[in-house]
Design a protein around this motif. Sequence first.
Motif, PDB file in Angstrom:
ATOM      1  N   GLN A 242      51.431  41.985  51.267  1.00 36.72           N
ATOM      2  CA  GLN A 242      52.501  42.665  50.528  1.00 36.72           C
ATOM      3  C   GLN A 242      52.271  42.562  49.005  1.00 36.72           C
ATOM      4  O   GLN A 242      53.201  42.360  48.234  1.00 36.72           O
ATOM      5  N   SER A 243      51.021  42.705  48.619  1.00 36.13           N
ATOM      6  CA  SER A 243      50.654  42.626  47.209  1.00 36.13           C
ATOM      7  C   SER A 243      50.510  44.022  46.622  1.00 36.13           C
ATOM      8  O   SER A 243      50.287  45.006  47.342  1.00 36.13           O
ATOM      9  N   ASN A 270      41.446  36.597  44.080  1.00 38.40           N
ATOM     10  CA  ASN A 270      42.041  35.298  43.750  1.00 38.40           C
ATOM     11  C   ASN A 270      43.540  35.424  43.499  1.00 38.40           C
ATOM     12  O   ASN A 270      44.327  34.553  43.877  1.00 38.40           O
ATOM     13  N   ALA A 271      43.933  36.503  42.817  1.00 40.23           N
ATOM     14  CA  ALA A 271      45.363  36.706  42.545  1.00 40.23           C
ATOM     15  C   ALA A 271      46.141  36.881  43.845  1.00 40.23           C
ATOM     16  O   ALA A 271      47.289  36.415  43.960  1.00 40.23           O
ATOM     17  N   ILE A 272      45.518  37.525  44.827  1.00 40.64           N
ATOM     18  CA  ILE A 272      46.172  37.692  46.124  1.00 40.64           C
ATOM     19  C   ILE A 272      46.197  36.366  46.884  1.00 40.64           C
ATOM     20  O   ILE A 272      47.209  35.983  47.488  1.00 40.64           O
ATOM     21  N   LYS A 299      46.516  40.014  35.152  1.00 39.89           N
ATOM     22  CA  LYS A 299      47.672  39.113  35.148  1.00 39.89           C
ATOM     23  C   LYS A 299      48.350  39.122  36.511  1.00 39.89           C
ATOM     24  O   LYS A 299      48.502  40.180  37.131  1.00 39.89           O
ATOM     25  N   ASP A 300      48.759  37.928  36.982  1.00 44.69           N
ATOM     26  CA  ASP A 300      49.468  37.846  38.263  1.00 44.69           C
ATOM     27  C   ASP A 300      50.699  36.966  38.121  1.00 44.69           C
ATOM     28  O   ASP A 300      50.924  36.343  37.082  1.00 44.69           O
ATOM     29  N   THR A 357      49.218  33.562  36.174  1.00 48.31           N
ATOM     30  CA  THR A 357      47.937  33.365  35.496  1.00 48.31           C
ATOM     31  C   THR A 357      47.450  34.684  34.917  1.00 48.31           C
ATOM     32  O   THR A 357      47.625  35.744  35.514  1.00 48.31           O
ATOM     33  N   SER A 358      46.826  34.604  33.726  1.00 46.84           N
ATOM     34  CA  SER A 358      46.209  35.766  33.089  1.00 46.84           C
ATOM     35  C   SER A 358      44.753  35.439  32.780  1.00 46.84           C
ATOM     36  O   SER A 358      44.467  34.493  32.057  1.00 46.84           O
TER      37      SER A 358
END
Length: 367
Positions: A242-243, A270-272, A299-300, A357-358
Amino acid sequence: MTILITGFIFIVDLNTNSTVAVAGIYTVVILYSWLLPGKYTSLYTAILCTVLMVIAAIQNDEMADKTDNLSGMNMGISLVVIWTSVTLVFIAKNSFSALENINQQLSEKSAELLEKVMELDIQQEELFANKRNLEILNEDLVVKNRELERFTSIASHDLQEPLRTIGNMTQLISTRYYANIDDQGKKILDYVTAATNRMTMLIKGLLDFSRIGVKRVIQNVDCQNVVQTLIIDLDTLLKTSQSKVIFNELPIVMGNPIELRILFQNLISNAIKFKKKDVPAIIELTAKDQIKHVEFCIKDNGIGIDQSNFEKIFLIFQRLHKIEQYEGIGLGLAYCRKVVELHGGKIWVNSTIGVGTSFYFTLKKSL
């Protein structure tokens, strides 16, 4: 010497009526005074000559004879001659002094220029030595690359072959004898199987890492198309987790398309992977145009990274979490750092625990 000559002329002036002729002789004295030290020596000499000439004229009754216009004219011409000489001498002396100053400045500049030339010679010698050292380092680098290629070949065959054997044996044991093994034996067999698979993944990751930058072609790469294609390939993962990935128009940069795809894929994956539990990951991609490069930001809103680990995460085989929590071998960000550095850029991170994180990185603009 000047005083003696002036006194002699004064005696002559007392015994003659030719004031103009005497003024000419006084002029010689004034010209000679140019050679004497002191800025105003000629001026003092002219005053002295004028006073003496006036005294001589009084003694000869030239000034007293009001009706003698010729005597008065001679006196006036004599004064004009003397002070004209003084003026010319003063101008010449100042000009000569200015020329001396200019000559001194030129000498100083010449000395400075000579010093600069000597410094340039030294720098040229150092540059030549550095060039030679660089050539030696390049030769060493070629040798090291060949050794790395041989190591890659060995790792891809000799190191993986025993792992394949162990993996095949454990699989065979699991297939034929798993039911006959007690619980402790099953647990040990599962450990061996998991360790073998993990070692296989580590070797494969190391091989892939060493091959980055080999036989690469640099060209204009449309980051918009790269990310769009990547989103299509990650569609199943994005829907499952659900990203959502948000990005506007991304620029064209200079680089290798395969390596840049690895870069974007690892950062988005990685963000997921490190999203908050039960919170959909929202990933934003932006690009800022700089003078000579483009600064990207991914960015996440994930779990974040502690500031003490900002440098550690870019090292090879470095993990911040246990394998049971998050899968992986700790090579993703090392891939990213190597790709960015191969493209002449830099990568860094800014993060807050529990907020997100960015990741920032720079790439060269397209030609």
